[in-house]
Structure formats: structure tokens, C-alpha cells
Design an enzyme around this catalytic site. Structure first.
Site, PDB file in Angstrom:
ATOM      1  N   LYS A  13      29.716   5.082  -3.730  1.00 11.52           N
ATOM      2  CA  LYS A  13      30.156   5.077  -2.252  1.00 11.52           C
ATOM      3  C   LYS A  13      31.817   5.893  -2.315  1.00 11.52           C
ATOM      4  CE  LYS A  13      32.273   0.584  -2.665  1.00 11.52           C
ATOM      5  NZ  LYS A  13      33.589   0.704  -2.814  1.00 11.52           N
ATOM      6  N   ARG A  85      34.238  -6.354   3.010  1.00 13.11           N
ATOM      7  CA  ARG A  85      33.238  -6.542   1.834  1.00 13.11           C
ATOM      8  C   ARG A  85      32.716  -8.120   2.066  1.00 13.11           C
ATOM      9  NH1 ARG A  85      35.441  -2.854  -1.916  1.00 13.11           N
ATOM     10  NH2 ARG A  85      35.059  -3.608  -4.250  1.00 13.11           N
ATOM     11  N   ARG A 124      32.030   6.046 -15.750  1.00 12.98           N
ATOM     12  CA  ARG A 124      32.983   6.376 -14.684  1.00 12.98           C
ATOM     13  C   ARG A 124      34.387   6.702 -15.217  1.00 12.98           C
ATOM     14  NH1 ARG A 124      33.284   3.164  -9.211  1.00 12.98           N
ATOM     15  NH2 ARG A 124      34.189   1.419 -10.459  1.00 12.98           N
ATOM     16  N   ARG A 152      38.851   2.354 -15.266  1.00 16.91           N
ATOM     17  CA  ARG A 152      39.314   1.463 -14.511  1.00 16.91           C
ATOM     18  C   ARG A 152      39.360  -0.007 -15.497  1.00 16.91           C
ATOM     19  NH1 ARG A 152      36.742   1.669  -8.509  1.00 16.91           N
ATOM     20  NH2 ARG A 152      36.921  -0.463  -8.952  1.00 16.91           N
ATOM     21  N   ARG A 163      31.175  -8.300 -10.392  1.00 17.96           N
ATOM     22  CA  ARG A 163      31.452  -7.596  -9.305  1.00 17.96           C
ATOM     23  C   ARG A 163      30.326  -7.727  -8.381  1.00 17.96           C
ATOM     24  NH1 ARG A 163      34.043  -2.918 -11.983  1.00 17.96           N
ATOM     25  NH2 ARG A 163      33.736  -1.685  -9.980  1.00 17.96           N
TER      26      ARG A 163
HETATM   27  P1  AMP Z   1      36.686  -0.795  -5.334  1.00 17.80           P
HETATM   28  O1  AMP Z   1      37.364   0.269  -5.956  1.00 17.80           O
HETATM   29  O2  AMP Z   1      36.187  -0.683  -3.799  1.00 17.80           O
HETATM   30  O3  AMP Z   1      35.566  -1.351  -6.331  1.00 17.80           O
HETATM   31  O4  AMP Z   1      37.782  -2.135  -5.348  1.00 17.80           O
HETATM   32  C1  AMP Z   1      38.295  -2.363  -6.483  1.00 17.80           C
HETATM   33  C2  AMP Z   1      39.215  -3.953  -6.151  1.00 17.80           C
HETATM   34  O5  AMP Z   1      39.803  -4.090  -5.161  1.00 17.80           O
HETATM   35  C3  AMP Z   1      37.793  -5.035  -5.838  1.00 17.80           C
HETATM   36  O6  AMP Z   1      37.379  -5.581  -7.175  1.00 17.80           O
HETATM   37  C4  AMP Z   1      38.611  -6.142  -5.212  1.00 17.80           C
HETATM   38  O7  AMP Z   1      39.453  -6.702  -6.328  1.00 17.80           O
HETATM   39  C5  AMP Z   1      39.836  -5.197  -4.443  1.00 17.80           C
HETATM   40  N1  AMP Z   1      39.220  -4.926  -3.212  1.00 17.80           N
HETATM   41  C6  AMP Z   1      38.932  -3.735  -2.421  1.00 17.80           C
HETATM   42  N2  AMP Z   1      38.472  -3.818  -1.241  1.00 17.80           N
HETATM   43  C7  AMP Z   1      38.556  -5.074  -0.961  1.00 17.80           C
HETATM   44  C8  AMP Z   1      38.143  -5.725   0.055  1.00 17.80           C
HETATM   45  N3  AMP Z   1      37.609  -5.307   1.058  1.00 17.80           N
HETATM   46  N4  AMP Z   1      38.234  -7.134   0.073  1.00 17.80           N
HETATM   47  C9  AMP Z   1      38.739  -7.754  -1.218  1.00 17.80           C
HETATM   48  N5  AMP Z   1      39.110  -7.209  -2.340  1.00 17.80           N
HETATM   49  C10 AMP Z   1      38.889  -5.693  -2.202  1.00 17.80           C
END
Ligand code: AMP
Length: 208
Positions: A13, A85, A124, A152, A163
Site C-alpha cells: 500500500k 485501521r 523490505r 523497520r 500485525r
Molecule cells: P504502517 O507503516 O502503516 O504499517 O504503520 C506502522 C505502525 O504505525 C503501525 O504498526 C502502528 O503502530 C502505527 N500506525 C500507523 N497507522 C495507524 C493507525 N491508523 N492506527 C493506529 N496505529 C497506526
């Protein structure tokens, strides 16, 4: 164009959001990037949310909603990546947009089986200088990106599995939420990167 894009970790995404933003001129707003930037700044908020991020847990709704909100009114063309989310966040987004007098044009759900996702995530890498995301095999960094390229904290196998569980439990039900509102577009994320981009652009009416 106001679009949300969601999918399990590793469905691509972030990569797609970057490409679509580049092709349409829409702003790419990634709540994951906002979270990582806050942690990197070592602010009080950053320290508070680091443990959620590193474990692969969601940051509490009220925190992430407050972090995302200011960006919604900044431009009239954006692509929201990683938010909402869960259903509470989807409702908060609807409320915030209602207050601003806008609606969502589309909700893109990227779909792929879990085993394909774990393979993608383990390869990644992100460039610390440009913020771009690559895959060591499928999308290696070009020579003009100086890097360094890092993995990461939450791309460990344990955090990845956690996740994915959270995704299936909390985020996947958003497919019904947006389907009921008539704006859901499901995209097969196992296709090649350019094919997926085409499909999304067609879905949002930006394919020229
Ligand atoms: P991502 O890069 O979108 O995978 O986000 C990495 C991390 O950021 C997630 O595992 C959460 O800890 C936090 N995070 C990002 N977006 C959200 C969201 N909409 N709600 C809650 N936590 C978020």
C-alpha cells in the site's frame, strides 16, 4: 480526489500510494510515516508511541486521529495510507470530513494471501535519505538513491505475524464498512507493481 488505501502489511500500500500520488499530484499522507517521524524526533509523544510501533500494535485511536486530522484540510487531493485501521477510526474520519464538508471518493482494499506478505516484508528496505520503499529482490533501489537502506523495527517475523493478526481482526472489516457506503474497490495486490497502479488509477478515474 480523496481516497483511503488499506491492506495487510506487505500488500504494497505504501508503494502504491507513493506511485499514485506521483502520477496524480495528490498528497500522500501515511500515518505510519507520521508515527515513525514522531518517534525519530524523540518527542514526548514519540516516546509514548514507540512501544506500540515496535511491537506491531496499533497506536491508540485518539492519538492517531489527532495526528492525522490536521492533514485532511490541507489540500483537496489526498491519498490516506494506513488510516483508518479500524471502525472507530473510520467513523472519526467520516466525522472529520463531514465537519469540513467533504466526502470520500473511494476506499481501496489491497488483497493478498498472508504467505506472500511475509516474504515481501522480510525483503523490505526504506531509504533514510529519500524515504522511498524498496524490496531487495523485486524492486531494488536505483543508483541515484544514496540510502542508507534500513529495515523497520516492526519488520521482524514476530511483529509481522502480530500485525497480520490485527489486520484480519480490526482492519479487514472495513471492507464491509465501505462496501455498504458504495465506495469499496478491491484490488488484487499479488499482481505486478505497475499493474496494481493501473487498476487503482482506473478505479479512481485518474487513468487519463
Ligand atoms: P504502517 O507503516 O502503516 O504499517 O504503520 C506502522 C505502525 O504505525 C503501525 O504498526 C502502528 O503502530 C502505527 N500506525 C500507523 N497507522 C495507524 C493507525 N491508523 N492506527 C493506529 N496505529 C497506526
Amino acid at each position: 480526489m480523496r481516497v483511503v488505501i488499506f491492506g495487510p502489511q506487505g500488500a504494497g500500500k505504501g508503494t502504491q500510494a507513493q506511485r499514485i500520488a506521483q502520477k496524480t499530484g495528490a498528497e500522500h499522507i501515511s500515518t505510519g510515516d507520521l508515527v515513525r517521524a514522531e518517534i525519530k524526533s524523540d518527542s514526548e509523544l514519540g516516546q509514548k508511541i514507540q512501544e506500540y510501533n515496535d511491537r506491531g500494535d496499533l497506536v491508540p485511536d485518539e492519538i492517531i486521529i489527532e495526528m492525522a486530522k490536521p492533514y485532511l484540510a490541507q489540500t483537496d487531493a489526498w491519498l490516506l495510507d494506513g488510516f483508518p485501521r479500524n471502525e472507530a477510526q473510520a467513523k472519526a474520519l467520516d466525522d472529520a470530513l463531514g465537519d469540513l464538508g467533504f466526502g470520500l471518493d473511494a476506499a481501496i482494499a489491497m488483497e493478498a494471501p498472508d504467505d506472500a506478505l511475509v516474504e515481501r516484508l522480510s525483503g523490505r528496505r526504506a531509504s533514510e535519505s529519500t524515504g522511498r520503499i524498496y524490496h531487495v529482490e523485486h524492486d531494488p533501489p536505483p543508483e541515484d538513491d544514496p540510502g542508507p537502506f534500513t529495515q523497520r523495527n516492526d519488520d521482524t517475523e514476530e511483529a509481522i505475524r502480530h500485525r497480520l493478526e490485527i489486520y484480519h481482526e480490526q482492519t479487514e472489516p472495513l471492507k464491509d464498512y465501505y462496501d455498504e457506503r458504495g465506495i469499496l474497490v478491491s484490488v488484487d495486490a499479488t499482481k505486478s507493481i505497475p499493474e496494481v497502479t493501473e487498476e487503482v488509477l482506473r478505479a479512481v478515474g485518474e487513468d487519463g
